[in-house]
Design a protein around this motif. Structure first.
Motif, short mmCIF file in Angstrom:
data_model
loop_
_atom_site.label_atom_id
_atom_site.label_comp_id
_atom_site.label_asym_id
_atom_site.label_seq_id
_atom_site.Cartn_x
_atom_site.Cartn_y
_atom_site.Cartn_z
N THR A 138 -13.49 -0.15 6.51
CA THR A 138 -13.97 0.82 7.40
C THR A 138 -12.76 1.11 8.69
O THR A 138 -12.46 2.28 8.74
N ALA A 139 -12.20 0.07 9.03
CA ALA A 139 -11.44 0.11 10.26
C ALA A 139 -10.08 0.74 9.65
O ALA A 139 -9.54 1.47 10.23
N THR A 140 -9.82 0.11 8.41
CA THR A 140 -8.63 0.66 7.75
C THR A 140 -8.57 2.04 7.45
O THR A 140 -7.59 2.81 7.65
N THR A 141 -9.39 2.46 6.94
CA THR A 141 -9.79 3.77 6.56
C THR A 141 -9.82 4.81 7.91
O THR A 141 -9.05 5.75 7.99
N LEU A 224 -20.70 -10.86 14.40
CA LEU A 224 -19.92 -9.72 15.23
C LEU A 224 -18.60 -10.18 15.71
O LEU A 224 -17.78 -9.21 15.43
N ILE A 225 -18.46 -11.19 16.20
CA ILE A 225 -16.90 -11.49 16.56
C ILE A 225 -15.93 -11.37 15.59
O ILE A 225 -14.87 -11.20 15.63
N GLY A 226 -16.53 -12.13 14.35
CA GLY A 226 -15.39 -11.96 13.03
C GLY A 226 -15.41 -10.77 12.89
O GLY A 226 -14.19 -10.34 12.22
N LEU A 227 -16.21 -9.83 12.72
CA LEU A 227 -15.84 -8.34 12.64
C LEU A 227 -14.93 -7.86 13.36
O LEU A 227 -13.89 -6.99 12.64
N VAL A 228 -14.98 -8.13 14.71
CA VAL A 228 -13.97 -7.42 15.60
C VAL A 228 -12.75 -7.86 15.20
O VAL A 228 -11.67 -7.05 15.44
N ALA A 229 -12.62 -9.29 15.37
CA ALA A 229 -11.53 -9.89 14.74
C ALA A 229 -10.74 -9.40 13.52
O ALA A 229 -9.50 -9.01 13.44
N ALA A 230 -11.57 -9.12 12.52
CA ALA A 230 -10.98 -8.59 11.16
C ALA A 230 -10.35 -7.35 11.12
O ALA A 230 -9.53 -6.95 10.70
N GLU A 231 -11.20 -6.53 11.97
CA GLU A 231 -11.01 -5.07 12.12
C GLU A 231 -9.69 -4.91 13.02
O GLU A 231 -8.87 -4.10 12.73
N ALA A 232 -9.63 -5.68 13.99
CA ALA A 232 -8.52 -5.61 14.97
C ALA A 232 -7.12 -5.94 14.00
O ALA A 232 -6.17 -5.52 14.20
N ILE A 233 -7.35 -7.05 13.31
CA ILE A 233 -6.16 -7.20 12.44
C ILE A 233 -5.61 -6.47 11.39
O ILE A 233 -4.64 -5.93 11.34
N ALA A 234 -6.62 -5.52 10.76
CA ALA A 234 -6.62 -4.59 9.83
C ALA A 234 -6.01 -3.43 10.55
O ALA A 234 -4.86 -3.05 10.02
N ILE A 235 -6.22 -2.96 11.61
CA ILE A 235 -5.49 -2.07 12.41
C ILE A 235 -4.17 -2.19 12.68
O ILE A 235 -3.46 -1.31 12.61
N LEU A 236 -4.14 -3.62 13.29
CA LEU A 236 -2.65 -4.04 13.56
C LEU A 236 -1.76 -3.62 12.31
O LEU A 236 -0.67 -3.52 12.42
N VAL A 237 -2.08 -4.55 11.12
CA VAL A 237 -1.27 -4.26 9.94
C VAL A 237 -1.19 -2.95 9.38
O VAL A 237 0.12 -2.67 9.13
N LEU A 238 -2.20 -2.42 9.56
CA LEU A 238 -1.83 -0.94 8.83
C LEU A 238 -0.86 -0.27 9.86
O LEU A 238 0.05 0.64 9.24
#
Length: 255
Positions: A138-141, A224-238
């Motif tokens: 979701t964050a990547t999209t 919840l914290i895992g989701l925030v971390a995963a999405e933040a990394i995904a946004i950074l990488v993309l």
């Protein structure tokens, strides 16, 4: 009457009505998702019926659970790629989505599973994998579409940055940086309002299953914290990968 016994006849009437409401709202607001709502509803019926049997097998073996999480990752990559391509077609875009989703999801899953924060068994690995991979998708999209749309809208500013000597990655991030973080807002809002606005499934499921509220809250905190971390990394990488890619002329990008 239990929830389960009341669901059968009610679903036959209510679910089509909910689909009709969604389509009507989409059409009235000009969202252009009329067909997408119907297709998504039909797909979820077929997919859940088909996946149910497979999940039953995957939950019996750790290897099966890991393989199923891998399948989730592949589907998530294809889904994000297709969505972002609706904004702009970029060479190697599927690889960018795979790196963003995989980098965010697997980094977090390894940190949770290897030290034993989450039990190393199929019943924990499979649902946790689905939650984290889905959040990264979701964050990547959202990030991809928002960033490329902003690049198209502010292409003149991007060119101005190049004209004063900025490298393409720096000019790109100068233009899109303020909006890239918008993709993280749903996860942040969910975390900030948990227990006040939403009661997440992991928490409710554990309580209904007999776990103490403290145990359920601890697991939900990890999710919840895992989701925030995963999405933040995904946004950074993309964002980093897009900034270094061969971007199309901003005038050809759909906002």
């Amino acid at each position: 009457m239990s929830f389960h016994t009341g669901l059968g006849w009610a679903a036959v009437v209510v679910l089509p009505l909910l689909i009709a409401i969604g389509v009507g709202a989409s059409r009235f607001a000009g969202l252009r998702h009329d067909k997408g709502i119907v297709t998504a509803a039909l797909r979820v019926v077929v997919q859940l019926a088909a996946v149910g049997a497979v999940v039953g097998v995957a939950l019996q073996y750790t290897v099966g659970a890991i393989a199923f999480v891998g399948l989730m990752f592949v589907v998530a990559t294809v889904t994000s790629t297709r969505r972002i391509q609706q904004t702009a077609k970029i060479h190697g875009q599927w690889a960018y989505c795979a790196a963003a989703i995989g980098g965010g999801a697997f980094a977090v899953l390894l940190l949770l599973i290897l030290p034993g924060v989450v039990p190393r068994n199929p019943a924990s690995i499979l649902p946790m994998g689905g939650i984290i991979v889905g959040g990264a998708m979701t964050a990547t999209t959202l990030a991809g579409r928002r960033v490329l749309g902003e690049y198209g809208n502010r292409f003149g500013e991007y060119e101005a940055g190049l004209s004063i000597g900025l490298l393409p990655p720096d000019a790109f991030k100068l233009v899109v940086g303020p909006v890239a973080g918008d993709a993280l807002l749903p996860a942040l809002d969910q975390t900030r309002t948990v227990g006040l606005v939403t009661l997440p499934g992991a928490f409710v499921g554990m309580v209904l299953g007999g776990a103490s509220p403290v145990q359920a809250a601890a697991l939900q905190l990890v999710v919840l914290i895992g989701l925030v971390a995963a999405e933040a990394i995904a946004i950074l990488v993309l964002t980093e990968l897009l900034s270094r890619s061969r971007l199309p002329d901003g005038r050809t990008v759909s906002p």
